[in-house]
Design a protein around this motif. Structure first.
Motif, PDB file in Angstrom:
ATOM      1  N   LEU A  79      27.979 -64.477  24.093  1.00  0.00           N
ATOM      2  CA  LEU A  79      26.638 -63.960  23.888  1.00  0.00           C
ATOM      3  C   LEU A  79      26.082 -64.473  22.565  1.00  0.00           C
ATOM      4  CD1 LEU A  79      27.330 -60.205  24.803  1.00  0.00           C
ATOM      5  CD2 LEU A  79      26.603 -62.040  26.347  1.00  0.00           C
ATOM      6  N   SER A  80      24.840 -64.915  22.603  1.00  0.00           N
ATOM      7  CA  SER A  80      24.149 -65.299  21.369  1.00  0.00           C
ATOM      8  C   SER A  80      23.419 -64.062  20.853  1.00  0.00           C
ATOM      9  CB  SER A  80      23.150 -66.435  21.645  1.00  0.00           C
ATOM     10  OG  SER A  80      23.822 -67.598  22.085  1.00  0.00           O
ATOM     11  N   CYS A  81      23.935 -63.487  19.781  1.00  0.00           N
ATOM     12  CA  CYS A  81      23.370 -62.229  19.298  1.00  0.00           C
ATOM     13  C   CYS A  81      23.815 -61.973  17.869  1.00  0.00           C
ATOM     14  CB  CYS A  81      23.804 -61.069  20.193  1.00  0.00           C
ATOM     15  SG  CYS A  81      25.586 -60.760  20.144  1.00  0.00           S
ATOM     16  N   TYR A  82      23.255 -60.929  17.296  1.00  0.00           N
ATOM     17  CA  TYR A  82      23.678 -60.426  15.997  1.00  0.00           C
ATOM     18  C   TYR A  82      24.303 -59.038  16.194  1.00  0.00           C
ATOM     19  CZ  TYR A  82      21.681 -63.989  12.928  1.00  0.00           C
ATOM     20  OH  TYR A  82      21.430 -65.170  12.259  1.00  0.00           O
ATOM     21  N   ILE A  83      25.247 -58.702  15.322  1.00  0.00           N
ATOM     22  CA  ILE A  83      25.876 -57.389  15.328  1.00  0.00           C
ATOM     23  C   ILE A  83      25.294 -56.579  14.170  1.00  0.00           C
ATOM     24  CG2 ILE A  83      28.030 -56.084  15.197  1.00  0.00           C
ATOM     25  CD1 ILE A  83      27.794 -57.838  17.679  1.00  0.00           C
ATOM     26  N   GLY A  97      26.472 -44.279  10.992  1.00  0.00           N
ATOM     27  CA  GLY A  97      26.724 -42.999  11.643  1.00  0.00           C
ATOM     28  C   GLY A  97      27.308 -43.159  13.031  1.00  0.00           C
ATOM     29  N   LYS A  98      27.279 -42.075  13.800  1.00  0.00           N
ATOM     30  CA  LYS A  98      27.806 -42.052  15.153  1.00  0.00           C
ATOM     31  C   LYS A  98      26.673 -42.251  16.155  1.00  0.00           C
ATOM     32  CE  LYS A  98      32.123 -41.115  14.106  1.00  0.00           C
ATOM     33  NZ  LYS A  98      33.222 -42.060  14.402  1.00  0.00           N
ATOM     34  N   LEU A  99      26.951 -43.033  17.189  1.00  0.00           N
ATOM     35  CA  LEU A  99      25.968 -43.276  18.235  1.00  0.00           C
ATOM     36  C   LEU A  99      26.106 -42.307  19.403  1.00  0.00           C
ATOM     37  CD1 LEU A  99      26.103 -47.185  18.350  1.00  0.00           C
ATOM     38  CD2 LEU A  99      24.315 -45.763  17.326  1.00  0.00           C
ATOM     39  N   SER A 100      27.261 -41.650  19.517  1.00  0.00           N
ATOM     40  CA  SER A 100      27.489 -40.732  20.633  1.00  0.00           C
ATOM     41  C   SER A 100      28.529 -39.710  20.218  1.00  0.00           C
ATOM     42  CB  SER A 100      27.960 -41.501  21.872  1.00  0.00           C
ATOM     43  OG  SER A 100      29.302 -41.935  21.707  1.00  0.00           O
ATOM     44  N   SER A 101      28.900 -38.878  21.176  1.00  0.00           N
ATOM     45  CA  SER A 101      29.945 -37.870  20.935  1.00  0.00           C
ATOM     46  C   SER A 101      31.325 -38.378  21.321  1.00  0.00           C
ATOM     47  CB  SER A 101      29.624 -36.599  21.733  1.00  0.00           C
ATOM     48  OG  SER A 101      28.433 -36.011  21.269  1.00  0.00           O
ATOM     49  N   GLY A 102      31.455 -39.682  21.501  1.00  0.00           N
ATOM     50  CA  GLY A 102      32.756 -40.253  21.815  1.00  0.00           C
ATOM     51  C   GLY A 102      32.766 -41.141  23.031  1.00  0.00           C
ATOM     52  N   GLN A 103      31.641 -41.227  23.787  1.00  0.00           N
ATOM     53  CA  GLN A 103      31.630 -42.040  24.993  1.00  0.00           C
ATOM     54  C   GLN A 103      31.485 -43.526  24.700  1.00  0.00           C
ATOM     55  OE1 GLN A 103      29.517 -39.489  24.246  1.00  0.00           O
ATOM     56  NE2 GLN A 103      28.788 -38.493  26.103  1.00  0.00           N
ATOM     57  N   PHE A 104      30.759 -43.881  23.648  1.00  0.00           N
ATOM     58  CA  PHE A 104      30.522 -45.291  23.334  1.00  0.00           C
ATOM     59  C   PHE A 104      30.302 -45.439  21.842  1.00  0.00           C
ATOM     60  CE2 PHE A 104      26.532 -43.275  24.458  1.00  0.00           C
ATOM     61  CZ  PHE A 104      25.674 -43.656  23.443  1.00  0.00           C
ATOM     62  N   GLN A 105      30.465 -46.692  21.354  1.00  0.00           N
ATOM     63  CA  GLN A 105      30.301 -46.983  19.932  1.00  0.00           C
ATOM     64  C   GLN A 105      29.368 -48.167  19.709  1.00  0.00           C
ATOM     65  OE1 GLN A 105      34.747 -47.057  19.195  1.00  0.00           O
ATOM     66  NE2 GLN A 105      34.144 -45.895  17.388  1.00  0.00           N
ATOM     67  N   ALA A 106      28.694 -48.587  20.761  1.00  0.00           N
ATOM     68  CA  ALA A 106      27.758 -49.708  20.639  1.00  0.00           C
ATOM     69  C   ALA A 106      26.629 -49.529  21.640  1.00  0.00           C
ATOM     70  CB  ALA A 106      28.478 -51.037  20.870  1.00  0.00           C
ATOM     71  N   LEU A 107      25.467 -50.083  21.301  1.00  0.00           N
ATOM     72  CA  LEU A 107      24.289 -50.060  22.170  1.00  0.00           C
ATOM     73  C   LEU A 107      23.755 -51.480  22.312  1.00  0.00           C
ATOM     74  CD1 LEU A 107      22.311 -46.928  20.903  1.00  0.00           C
ATOM     75  CD2 LEU A 107      23.419 -47.174  23.126  1.00  0.00           C
ATOM     76  N   PHE A 108      23.409 -51.858  23.545  1.00  0.00           N
ATOM     77  CA  PHE A 108      22.809 -53.171  23.766  1.00  0.00           C
ATOM     78  C   PHE A 108      21.733 -53.053  24.844  1.00  0.00           C
ATOM     79  CE2 PHE A 108      25.997 -52.842  27.029  1.00  0.00           C
ATOM     80  CZ  PHE A 108      25.477 -53.517  28.111  1.00  0.00           C
ATOM     81  N   ASN A 109      20.799 -53.959  24.809  1.00  0.00           N
ATOM     82  CA  ASN A 109      19.735 -53.998  25.809  1.00  0.00           C
ATOM     83  C   ASN A 109      20.105 -55.011  26.880  1.00  0.00           C
ATOM     84  OD1 ASN A 109      17.383 -54.246  27.323  1.00  0.00           O
ATOM     85  ND2 ASN A 109      16.031 -54.090  25.540  1.00  0.00           N
ATOM     86  N   PRO A 110      20.427 -54.576  28.105  1.00  0.00           N
ATOM     87  CA  PRO A 110      20.858 -55.518  29.147  1.00  0.00           C
ATOM     88  C   PRO A 110      19.773 -56.511  29.530  1.00  0.00           C
ATOM     89  CG  PRO A 110      20.427 -53.353  30.092  1.00  0.00           C
ATOM     90  CD  PRO A 110      20.354 -53.185  28.599  1.00  0.00           C
ATOM     91  N   ASP A 111      18.512 -56.155  29.329  1.00  0.00           N
ATOM     92  CA  ASP A 111      17.432 -57.073  29.683  1.00  0.00           C
ATOM     93  C   ASP A 111      17.390 -58.295  28.777  1.00  0.00           C
ATOM     94  OD1 ASP A 111      16.714 -55.247  31.626  1.00  0.00           O
ATOM     95  OD2 ASP A 111      15.161 -54.292  30.395  1.00  0.00           O
ATOM     96  N   LEU A 112      18.010 -58.193  27.600  1.00  0.00           N
ATOM     97  CA  LEU A 112      18.016 -59.302  26.654  1.00  0.00           C
ATOM     98  C   LEU A 112      19.220 -60.217  26.823  1.00  0.00           C
ATOM     99  CD1 LEU A 112      16.864 -57.426  23.403  1.00  0.00           C
ATOM    100  CD2 LEU A 112      15.467 -58.631  25.092  1.00  0.00           C
ATOM    101  N   PHE A 113      20.111 -59.857  27.759  1.00  0.00           N
ATOM    102  CA  PHE A 113      21.308 -60.663  28.005  1.00  0.00           C
ATOM    103  C   PHE A 113      21.359 -61.031  29.490  1.00  0.00           C
ATOM    104  CE2 PHE A 113      22.352 -58.049  24.330  1.00  0.00           C
ATOM    105  CZ  PHE A 113      22.808 -58.996  23.419  1.00  0.00           C
ATOM    106  N   PRO A 114      20.954 -62.221  29.853  1.00  0.00           N
ATOM    107  CA  PRO A 114      20.944 -62.624  31.274  1.00  0.00           C
ATOM    108  C   PRO A 114      22.303 -62.492  31.932  1.00  0.00           C
ATOM    109  CG  PRO A 114      19.712 -64.204  29.937  1.00  0.00           C
ATOM    110  CD  PRO A 114      20.398 -63.267  28.995  1.00  0.00           C
ATOM    111  N   SER A 115      23.377 -62.696  31.183  1.00  0.00           N
ATOM    112  CA  SER A 115      24.720 -62.642  31.759  1.00  0.00           C
ATOM    113  C   SER A 115      25.175 -61.211  32.052  1.00  0.00           C
ATOM    114  CB  SER A 115      25.731 -63.310  30.841  1.00  0.00           C
ATOM    115  OG  SER A 115      25.779 -62.643  29.589  1.00  0.00           O
ATOM    116  N   ALA A 116      24.467 -60.216  31.537  1.00  0.00           N
ATOM    117  CA  ALA A 116      24.859 -58.823  31.735  1.00  0.00           C
ATOM    118  C   ALA A 116      24.647 -58.386  33.176  1.00  0.00           C
ATOM    119  CB  ALA A 116      24.065 -57.921  30.797  1.00  0.00           C
TER     120      ALA A 116
END
Length: 278
Positions: free
Chosen positions: A250-254, A259-278
């Protein structure tokens, strides 16, 4: 039937572990096996109430079951937000009823003399092989039931992302979020937001310097503005970023979130519309 305390404890230790695995998979929680084992130990201890020598009214039995669910959930998953904690406890309690109902059905259909369900607590004085088989069968039935009902949209939005940096790799549980429209201002590349704790071992030192008030020149700064507030996130380019089970980098920045993004279900957020391979 004579009930032996050691068999009761071991049986429920084993079953509670499977119950917690069901809850973990159902709610997409990220928790270690040791925490699940701790929760199952608490559950097995609570099962000792089946040995009480006096009758317990139905309402009190239900109350004890609710307290046990809270204790088991706390041991396995705390700390989490109050709403998520309630969801975890209810889910564990629900799966407990399903498991108890399954064993009651086996008892009634096959007249198993070494099986009993006392106040919602399962007692099985059988061989370890049969115990494993019955528990595995119950787990398969629950999994098939979830499949038959169909995957929910929220289930399809979870995946894992592999991030390589300086010869090291971390794997981060992530969630697709079309509301995340962040892009790096100069290159226009999409941004994946990742919790700082999930990047331990590969996070550039410049990120730590940024939080301390310096190091901006070595990073890309990503401005954000949303319902949770506004500000700037430090971002860096990894050597390689992959979606789980996909070989296309993936061509992207991290962007690093402190802080915390969730209560434990996930630790990252991405927009699938911006990644054709998703």
């Amino acid at each position: 039937m004579v009930i032996y305390a050691d068999i009761l404890f071991i049986t429920n230790l084993y079953i509670d572990f499977f119950l917690l695995v069901c809850v973990k998979n159902f709610l997409h929680m990220q928790v270690s096996g040791l925490r699940l084992l701790l929760g199952s130990l608490v559950g097995a201890t609570c099962s000792m109430t089946a040995l009480l020598p006096f009758h317990i009214p139905t309402f009190l039995s239900v109350l004890l079951g609710a307290i046990a669910a809270i204790l088991v959930t706390g041991a396995a998953y705390a700390p989490v937000k109050e709403q998520m904690f309630l969801k975890l406890a209810v889910c564990y309690w629900f799966f407990s009823f399903l498991f108890a109902g399954f064993f009651m059905l086996v008892y009634q259909l096959f007249a198993v003399n070494n099986l009993a369900v006392i106040r919602g607590v399962v007692y099985l004085n059988i061989s370890p092989f049969m115990l494993f088989g019955l528990t595995l069968l119950a787990y398969i039935i629950l999994t098939l039931l979830q499949k038959i009902l169909g995957p929910k949209e929220s289930d399809l939005r979870f995946c894992k992302i592999h991030i390589n940096k300086a010869g090291k790799r971390v794997t981060v549980p992530a969630k697709a979020d079309t509301g995340n429209a962040l892009c790096e201002p100069f290159s226009g590349l999409p941004v994946i937001i990742v919790e700082q704790d999930a990047l331990q071992g590969i996070i550039p030192e410049a990120v730590n310097q940024f939080w301390e008030g310096g190091g901006e020149g070595l990073l890309r700064l990503i401005p954000f503005d949303g319902m949770g507030g506004s500000g700037i996130l430090p971002a860096f380019q990894a050597d390689a970023v992959y979606f789980d089970k996909l070989d296309t980098p993936l061509s992207c920045y991290i962007a690093v979130c402190k802080g915390k993004l969730s209560s434990g279900q996930f630790q990252a957020l991405f927009n699938p519309d911006l990644f054709p391979s998703a």
